[in-house]
Design a protein around this motif. Structure first.
Motif, mmCIF file in Angstrom:
data_model
loop_
_atom_site.group_PDB
_atom_site.id
_atom_site.type_symbol
_atom_site.label_atom_id
_atom_site.label_comp_id
_atom_site.label_asym_id
_atom_site.label_seq_id
_atom_site.Cartn_x
_atom_site.Cartn_y
_atom_site.Cartn_z
ATOM 1 N N MET A 21 0.835 -1.199 0.000
ATOM 2 C CA MET A 21 0.000 0.000 0.000
ATOM 3 C C MET A 21 0.874 1.254 0.000
ATOM 4 S SD MET A 21 -2.986 -0.996 2.722
ATOM 5 C CE MET A 21 -3.807 0.559 2.441
ATOM 6 N N LYS A 22 0.414 2.228 -0.752
ATOM 7 C CA LYS A 22 1.155 3.473 -0.790
ATOM 8 C C LYS A 22 0.917 4.274 0.473
ATOM 9 C CE LYS A 22 1.217 4.036 -5.807
ATOM 10 N NZ LYS A 22 0.828 4.938 -6.924
ATOM 11 N N LYS A 23 1.990 4.825 0.979
ATOM 12 C CA LYS A 23 1.855 5.679 2.157
ATOM 13 C C LYS A 23 1.295 7.034 1.753
ATOM 14 C CE LYS A 23 5.624 3.653 4.844
ATOM 15 N NZ LYS A 23 6.898 3.940 5.542
ATOM 16 N N LYS A 24 0.369 7.504 2.542
ATOM 17 C CA LYS A 24 -0.202 8.818 2.280
ATOM 18 C C LYS A 24 0.790 9.900 2.647
ATOM 19 C CE LYS A 24 -5.059 7.612 2.936
ATOM 20 N NZ LYS A 24 -6.300 7.921 3.701
ATOM 21 N N LYS A 25 0.916 10.851 1.766
ATOM 22 C CA LYS A 25 1.811 11.966 2.043
ATOM 23 C C LYS A 25 1.195 12.878 3.084
ATOM 24 C CE LYS A 25 4.115 12.135 -2.443
ATOM 25 N NZ LYS A 25 4.420 12.976 -3.630
ATOM 26 N N VAL A 26 1.978 13.199 4.085
ATOM 27 C CA VAL A 26 1.514 14.099 5.138
ATOM 28 C C VAL A 26 1.758 15.530 4.688
ATOM 29 C CG1 VAL A 26 1.744 14.819 7.534
ATOM 30 C CG2 VAL A 26 2.014 12.401 6.915
ATOM 31 N N LYS A 27 0.703 16.278 4.580
ATOM 32 C CA LYS A 27 0.816 17.668 4.139
ATOM 33 C C LYS A 27 1.338 18.522 5.280
ATOM 34 C CE LYS A 27 -1.772 21.348 1.888
ATOM 35 N NZ LYS A 27 -3.111 21.803 1.409
ATOM 36 N N GLN A 28 2.487 19.152 5.043
ATOM 37 C CA GLN A 28 3.086 20.001 6.065
ATOM 38 C C GLN A 28 2.390 21.352 6.093
ATOM 39 O OE1 GLN A 28 7.286 20.194 5.259
ATOM 40 N NE2 GLN A 28 7.677 18.250 6.293
ATOM 41 N N LYS A 29 2.085 21.795 7.287
ATOM 42 C CA LYS A 29 1.410 23.079 7.425
ATOM 43 C C LYS A 29 2.420 24.214 7.426
ATOM 44 C CE LYS A 29 1.300 22.943 12.490
ATOM 45 N NZ LYS A 29 0.434 22.984 13.684
ATOM 46 N N ASN A 30 1.970 25.353 6.954
ATOM 47 C CA ASN A 30 2.797 26.554 6.982
ATOM 48 C C ASN A 30 2.673 27.177 8.365
ATOM 49 O OD1 ASN A 30 3.875 29.189 6.709
ATOM 50 N ND2 ASN A 30 3.464 29.148 4.517
ATOM 51 N N HIS A 31 3.774 27.177 9.104
ATOM 52 C CA HIS A 31 3.734 27.613 10.495
ATOM 53 C C HIS A 31 3.551 29.113 10.654
ATOM 54 C CE1 HIS A 31 4.785 23.649 12.133
ATOM 55 N NE2 HIS A 31 5.602 23.534 11.095
ATOM 56 N N PHE A 32 3.615 29.870 9.550
ATOM 57 C CA PHE A 32 3.468 31.312 9.651
ATOM 58 C C PHE A 32 2.113 31.797 9.145
ATOM 59 C CE2 PHE A 32 8.058 30.569 9.631
ATOM 60 C CZ PHE A 32 8.397 31.221 10.808
ATOM 61 N N LEU A 33 1.246 30.830 8.726
ATOM 62 C CA LEU A 33 -0.146 31.166 8.457
ATOM 63 C C LEU A 33 -0.932 31.035 9.756
ATOM 64 C CD1 LEU A 33 -0.742 29.320 5.052
ATOM 65 C CD2 LEU A 33 -0.319 31.758 5.418
ATOM 66 N N LEU A 34 -2.102 31.657 9.810
ATOM 67 C CA LEU A 34 -2.907 31.596 11.028
ATOM 68 C C LEU A 34 -3.252 30.156 11.383
ATOM 69 C CD1 LEU A 34 -5.388 34.595 10.647
ATOM 70 C CD2 LEU A 34 -3.538 34.368 12.298
ATOM 71 N N GLN A 35 -3.018 29.789 12.630
ATOM 72 C CA GLN A 35 -3.324 28.456 13.111
ATOM 73 C C GLN A 35 -4.689 28.441 13.814
ATOM 74 O OE1 GLN A 35 -1.067 26.035 12.204
ATOM 75 N NE2 GLN A 35 -0.049 27.737 11.168
ATOM 76 N N ALA A 36 -5.072 27.281 14.300
ATOM 77 C CA ALA A 36 -6.416 27.075 14.841
ATOM 78 C C ALA A 36 -6.804 28.080 15.920
ATOM 79 C CB ALA A 36 -6.532 25.646 15.382
ATOM 80 N N ASN A 37 -5.889 28.321 16.877
ATOM 81 C CA ASN A 37 -6.218 29.187 18.015
ATOM 82 C C ASN A 37 -5.828 30.652 17.807
ATOM 83 O OD1 ASN A 37 -7.215 27.043 19.667
ATOM 84 N ND2 ASN A 37 -5.105 26.399 20.006
ATOM 85 N N ASP A 38 -5.165 30.942 16.698
ATOM 86 C CA ASP A 38 -4.641 32.298 16.492
ATOM 87 C C ASP A 38 -5.745 33.343 16.389
ATOM 88 O OD1 ASP A 38 -2.191 31.137 16.558
ATOM 89 O OD2 ASP A 38 -1.712 31.442 14.446
ATOM 90 N N LYS A 39 -6.830 33.005 15.692
ATOM 91 C CA LYS A 39 -7.911 33.972 15.516
ATOM 92 C C LYS A 39 -8.521 34.375 16.854
ATOM 93 C CE LYS A 39 -9.162 32.550 10.821
ATOM 94 N NZ LYS A 39 -10.235 31.996 9.956
ATOM 95 N N ALA A 40 -8.692 33.391 17.745
ATOM 96 C CA ALA A 40 -9.235 33.691 19.068
ATOM 97 C C ALA A 40 -8.279 34.584 19.860
ATOM 98 C CB ALA A 40 -9.504 32.391 19.834
ATOM 99 N N ILE A 41 -6.978 34.328 19.734
ATOM 100 C CA ILE A 41 -5.979 35.139 20.431
ATOM 101 C C ILE A 41 -5.966 36.554 19.890
ATOM 102 C CG2 ILE A 41 -3.499 35.420 20.842
ATOM 103 C CD1 ILE A 41 -3.313 32.333 20.856
#
Length: 267
Positions: free
Chosen positions: A1-21
């Motif tokens: 089975m082919k391994k799924k490529k893990v999409k790396q996130k851009n650490h300088f784009l807004l993250q999950a909790n950033d908008k609340a902060i």
């Protein structure tokens, strides 16, 4: 089975909790004062500074390169940045302690600081445009851009876009540098750095004319001109490269700095 490529996130784009902060930062009483001063500055810039400039596109670079506007603009930006760093340090220690490692901590502070700068930049620009729409509306003529002793082979509208992009980009890089200073050194060093930046502005406030490449950072903002538009672009790109190298070196130093720890007693 082919391994799924893990999409790396851009650490300088807004993250999950950033908008609340960011919403938390912008709802504070201190930020409301900063917002009020920003609106006053923008309205002053839009209504008063370009009073003798009839063209809408010509007025905006005149406003942003005007002595008083520049000084108060960066004073507001730096006060806002100081407030952001202090609030994150004081009110979000629990969140920062949950970050995976020091790298995530550094990226988090840079990310929030830069996004708050972008928000503040566009808030001021929005109110400047609103004021100009009331005074320059109807005069959107585009023609070859010229200045006192020369001209560029572009229109005044294209120069406006170029100038605003430079202003926005280099302003953001200054904030990144100041954030790294805050992380590595004491608050007083950040305060001194930002004060020195403003003092140099006072000395560099007169627009210059360059016939060769210049890497004077302050000339980016004060509306200095070059013998050709291509030379202006080359100077901006060279300065951008230099700042990127400085930021990269300081960033790597911050990651390796043993004195910078998430559990360090600054919270």
């Amino acid at each position: 089975m082919k391994k799924k490529k893990v999409k790396q996130k851009n650490h300088f784009l807004l993250q999950a909790n950033d908008k609340a902060i960011i919403n938390y930062l912008m709802s504070s009483e201190k930020y409301k004062v900063i917002f009020s001063f920003s609106v006053v500055l923008a309205l002053y810039g839009g209504f008063v500074i370009p009073i003798a400039i009839p063209n809408f596109w010509d007025a905006i670079p005149i406003i942003y390169s005007y002595f008083a506007f520049l000084i108060f603009f960066f004073a507001i930006i730096f006060i806002n940045h100081w407030m952001i760093c202090s609030t994150l340090q004081r009110d979000f220690s629990f969140y920062i302690m949950r970050l995976e490692n020091k790298t995530e901590y550094v990226r988090f502070l840079i990310r929030i600081s830069v996004w708050m700068y972008l928000i503040q930049f566009f808030i001021i620009l929005l109110f400047v445009l609103m004021a100009l729409c009331l005074t320059k509306f109807g005069n959107f003529e585009s023609y070859p851009f010229s200045f006192g002793i020369g001209s560029y082979e572009i229109s005044n509208f294209v120069y406006l876009l170029f100038y605003l992009c430079k202003f926005l980009l280099f302003g953001a890089m200054i904030i990144v540098l100041m954030t790294l200073c805050f992380i590595n050194f004491r608050k007083i060093v950040l305060l001194i750095s930002e004060t020195v930046f403003l003092i140099i502005f006072v000395a560099q406030i007169t627009p210059m004319f360059y016939s060769r490449i210049s890497v004077n950072l302050w000339s980016i903002f004060v509306g200095s001109f070059y013998s050709s538009f291509s030379l202006d672009i080359a100077s901006a790109l060279l300065l951008l490269l230099i700042l990127e190298i400085v930021i990269f070196v300081l960033y790597r130093f911050t990651i390796r700095n043993q004195k910078v720890e998430i559990s360090w007693n600054i919270f």
